[in-house]
Write a protein that holds these residues in place. Sequence first.
Motif, short mmCIF file in Angstrom:
data_model
loop_
_atom_site.label_atom_id
_atom_site.label_comp_id
_atom_site.label_asym_id
_atom_site.label_seq_id
_atom_site.Cartn_x
_atom_site.Cartn_y
_atom_site.Cartn_z
N PRO A 178 34.65 -20.78 24.35
CA PRO A 178 34.80 -20.35 25.75
C PRO A 178 33.52 -20.51 26.56
CG PRO A 178 35.86 -18.78 24.28
CD PRO A 178 35.15 -19.76 23.40
N TYR A 179 32.38 -20.22 25.94
CA TYR A 179 31.11 -20.32 26.66
C TYR A 179 30.85 -21.76 27.12
CZ TYR A 179 26.06 -19.78 27.42
OH TYR A 179 24.81 -19.77 27.97
N ASN A 180 31.01 -22.71 26.21
CA ASN A 180 30.76 -24.12 26.57
C ASN A 180 31.77 -24.64 27.59
OD1 ASN A 180 28.53 -24.32 24.98
ND2 ASN A 180 29.54 -25.34 23.27
N ILE A 181 33.02 -24.19 27.46
CA ILE A 181 34.04 -24.63 28.42
C ILE A 181 33.71 -24.07 29.81
CG2 ILE A 181 36.50 -24.41 29.06
CD1 ILE A 181 35.98 -26.55 26.92
N GLU A 205 40.94 -34.05 20.92
CA GLU A 205 42.22 -33.93 21.64
C GLU A 205 42.35 -32.60 22.36
OE1 GLU A 205 45.75 -35.67 20.33
OE2 GLU A 205 44.75 -37.06 18.96
N ARG A 206 41.54 -31.63 21.92
CA ARG A 206 41.59 -30.33 22.62
C ARG A 206 41.14 -30.47 24.07
NH1 ARG A 206 41.53 -26.34 18.67
NH2 ARG A 206 40.72 -24.79 20.06
N LEU A 207 40.39 -31.54 24.37
CA LEU A 207 39.88 -31.72 25.73
C LEU A 207 40.75 -32.65 26.57
CD1 LEU A 207 36.04 -31.80 25.00
CD2 LEU A 207 37.44 -29.90 25.82
N SER A 208 41.89 -33.01 26.04
CA SER A 208 42.79 -33.89 26.77
C SER A 208 43.15 -33.30 28.15
CB SER A 208 44.05 -34.11 25.92
OG SER A 208 45.00 -34.81 26.65
N SER A 209 43.50 -32.03 28.18
CA SER A 209 43.87 -31.41 29.46
C SER A 209 42.65 -31.13 30.34
CB SER A 209 44.62 -30.10 29.24
OG SER A 209 45.81 -30.39 28.58
N PHE A 210 41.48 -31.07 29.71
CA PHE A 210 40.27 -30.96 30.54
C PHE A 210 40.17 -32.20 31.43
CE2 PHE A 210 35.88 -31.72 31.63
CZ PHE A 210 35.51 -30.48 32.16
N GLY A 241 46.28 -27.36 41.30
CA GLY A 241 45.20 -26.42 41.03
C GLY A 241 45.71 -25.06 40.56
N SER A 242 46.98 -24.82 40.70
CA SER A 242 47.55 -23.54 40.26
C SER A 242 48.18 -23.63 38.87
CB SER A 242 48.59 -23.06 41.28
OG SER A 242 47.96 -22.77 42.50
N SER A 243 47.95 -24.72 38.16
CA SER A 243 48.44 -24.80 36.77
C SER A 243 47.53 -25.63 35.85
CB SER A 243 49.85 -25.41 36.72
OG SER A 243 49.81 -26.78 37.05
N LEU A 244 46.84 -26.65 36.41
CA LEU A 244 46.07 -27.54 35.53
C LEU A 244 44.95 -26.81 34.78
CD1 LEU A 244 45.97 -30.69 37.83
CD2 LEU A 244 46.99 -30.59 35.56
N GLY A 245 44.32 -25.87 35.47
CA GLY A 245 43.24 -25.11 34.82
C GLY A 245 43.79 -24.21 33.71
N ASN A 246 44.98 -23.65 33.95
CA ASN A 246 45.59 -22.78 32.93
C ASN A 246 45.90 -23.58 31.66
OD1 ASN A 246 46.39 -22.08 35.78
ND2 ASN A 246 46.86 -20.16 34.76
N ILE A 247 46.47 -24.77 31.88
CA ILE A 247 46.81 -25.62 30.73
C ILE A 247 45.53 -26.04 30.01
CG2 ILE A 247 47.92 -27.80 30.04
CD1 ILE A 247 49.64 -27.57 32.64
N MET A 248 44.52 -26.40 30.80
CA MET A 248 43.25 -26.85 30.23
C MET A 248 42.61 -25.78 29.34
SD MET A 248 39.76 -26.28 31.30
CE MET A 248 39.51 -26.42 33.05
N LEU A 249 42.55 -24.53 29.85
CA LEU A 249 41.92 -23.46 29.05
C LEU A 249 42.72 -23.19 27.78
CD1 LEU A 249 40.90 -20.85 31.79
CD2 LEU A 249 39.43 -22.45 30.57
N HIS A 250 44.03 -23.19 27.93
CA HIS A 250 44.89 -22.91 26.79
C HIS A 250 44.73 -23.98 25.70
CE1 HIS A 250 48.33 -21.36 24.66
NE2 HIS A 250 48.87 -22.56 24.67
N GLU A 251 44.79 -25.24 26.13
CA GLU A 251 44.72 -26.31 25.12
C GLU A 251 43.33 -26.44 24.51
OE1 GLU A 251 48.37 -29.11 26.66
OE2 GLU A 251 46.44 -30.04 26.21
N ALA A 252 42.29 -26.21 25.33
CA ALA A 252 40.93 -26.37 24.79
C ALA A 252 40.58 -25.23 23.84
CB ALA A 252 39.92 -26.42 25.94
N LEU A 253 41.07 -24.02 24.14
CA LEU A 253 40.53 -22.86 23.43
C LEU A 253 41.50 -22.18 22.47
CD1 LEU A 253 38.52 -21.53 26.49
CD2 LEU A 253 37.61 -22.64 24.45
N ASN A 254 42.75 -22.61 22.48
CA ASN A 254 43.68 -22.06 21.50
C ASN A 254 44.10 -23.13 20.48
OD1 ASN A 254 43.99 -19.30 21.93
ND2 ASN A 254 45.25 -19.65 23.74
N ASP A 255 44.65 -22.65 19.38
CA ASP A 255 45.09 -23.59 18.34
C ASP A 255 46.18 -24.50 18.86
OD1 ASP A 255 43.48 -22.28 16.65
OD2 ASP A 255 45.07 -21.11 15.67
N PHE A 256 46.25 -25.71 18.27
CA PHE A 256 47.35 -26.61 18.62
C PHE A 256 48.70 -25.94 18.35
CE2 PHE A 256 44.06 -29.95 18.06
CZ PHE A 256 44.24 -30.60 19.28
N ASN A 257 48.74 -25.11 17.33
CA ASN A 257 50.02 -24.47 16.95
C ASN A 257 50.15 -23.07 17.55
OD1 ASN A 257 50.78 -26.67 15.44
ND2 ASN A 257 49.79 -25.91 13.59
#
Length: 441
Positions: A381-384, A268-273, A81-97
């Motif tokens: 961000p709003y939908n996430i 694929e942006r929602l993979s970490s979600f 819980g101290s990292s999965l959410g961080n990865i999820m937000l980053h992957e969902a809301l930032n560019d793959f690159n």
Amino acid sequence: MIKIDYTDVMADRIGERDGILREELLSFRYFTVETHSLIQREKDNSFYFAKLPYQDITDILETAKQIRENFDYFIVIGIGGSSLGNIMLHEALNDFNYNENHFPKFYVLDNVDPEKFGAVIDRIDIKRSCFNVITKSGSTVETIANFLIILDILKEELGEKYKEHLIITTDPEKGFLRKFANENNIKSFSIPENVGGRFSVLSSVGLLSAAVCGIDIEQILEGARKMDLICSVEEHIEHNPAYLIAILHYLANIRRGKSISVMMPYSERLSSFVDWYKQLWAESLGKEGFGQTPIKAIGAIDQHSQIQLFREGPRDKIVTFIQVEKFKRDFKIPTDIPEDLNYLAGHSLSEILNKELLGTKVALTKSKVPNLTIVLDEINPYNIGMLIYLYEMATAFSGYLYKINPFDQPAVEEGKNFTYALMGRKGYEQKLEEFKSIYKE
Ligand code: PA5
């Protein structure tokens, strides 16, 4: 905006052997009304996660600004819980690159896999790096081990200035790291006492790294507030998406033997979600012989992998598709292509992806596999924020359905305790004896 279509979970679509009868769903009417008022009262206690969308984020935004101005690398040290959410937000809301094109570059040190640790260290310049150590308990062995090595490197390279390169996010009062932060005057954030790891993404735990990486965290919280509003005023099952998801999954599990919950986004942006959801669902509800095993599938990739099993294997699954209507980028197939392939001419990749979702959904419905679809008009961000709150509330509400406490994790603690014993931690001598009585080489 988010829409939920649960038609294909219902018995009139897939039959009574696998589908839920409307009467069954509605029979939870009184339970829901009662539980709803309990939940409103619990928002100051165990359901405190529901208050996070209303927190003051001035300090998070100000700290993120300073980090962006002063560092080229931002590294989260934490796990579960101290990292999965961080990865999820980053992957969902930032560019793959993102890391190729932006500063500060973002990394996570969660596991104690030495090769991964080495790879992250190789990529960063320690003098330009800021580390956010996140641990509610302040004692998780993976986090503390990674932190201690980083601390050593920081001290060697920077001397006393190491303090400026650390941010500690931990319990407001307890634990080794709180003491360490206070004694050394290190910038810190507090994880509210009533918020456990997997419900903490909307606190400084998830929001600081998101803000550092340029994500609009105010919009995330606004989405969460909107979902809180929907879930707070609507106690009618069919109008409350969190209760609806919870009850449908509960009935599918307990009455139809669907012991597996598959989540399958066609993005694929929602993979970490899904990784985040897996932890939330499994660790919160897998107790006292209850719980559903969450499984990750990614459309369209898993159509060529797990779908065979989902359609013709054991009838033990309920599937949630996540559909994204509008993608940030899209590409069209040219029209001047060989005649045999003409059915693809002029169509876009997003169109194919969404048609594949529909095709797979209908194929599952035909095989009587209950499935629901969550539709996002786009990933933003709003939908996430809405989606996060929706699943947190659905999970917490499910605790009442299964009559278990969704906020503890005794079985996880046991593994942690045996690890401490094996590592020779003081106070765990008896645990070591117990270990020896069970483990046979
Ligand atoms: O949800 C939870 O409580 C756990 O998964 C924790 O997040 C995980 O074990 C890490 O714990 P901590 O934040 O105390 O380091």
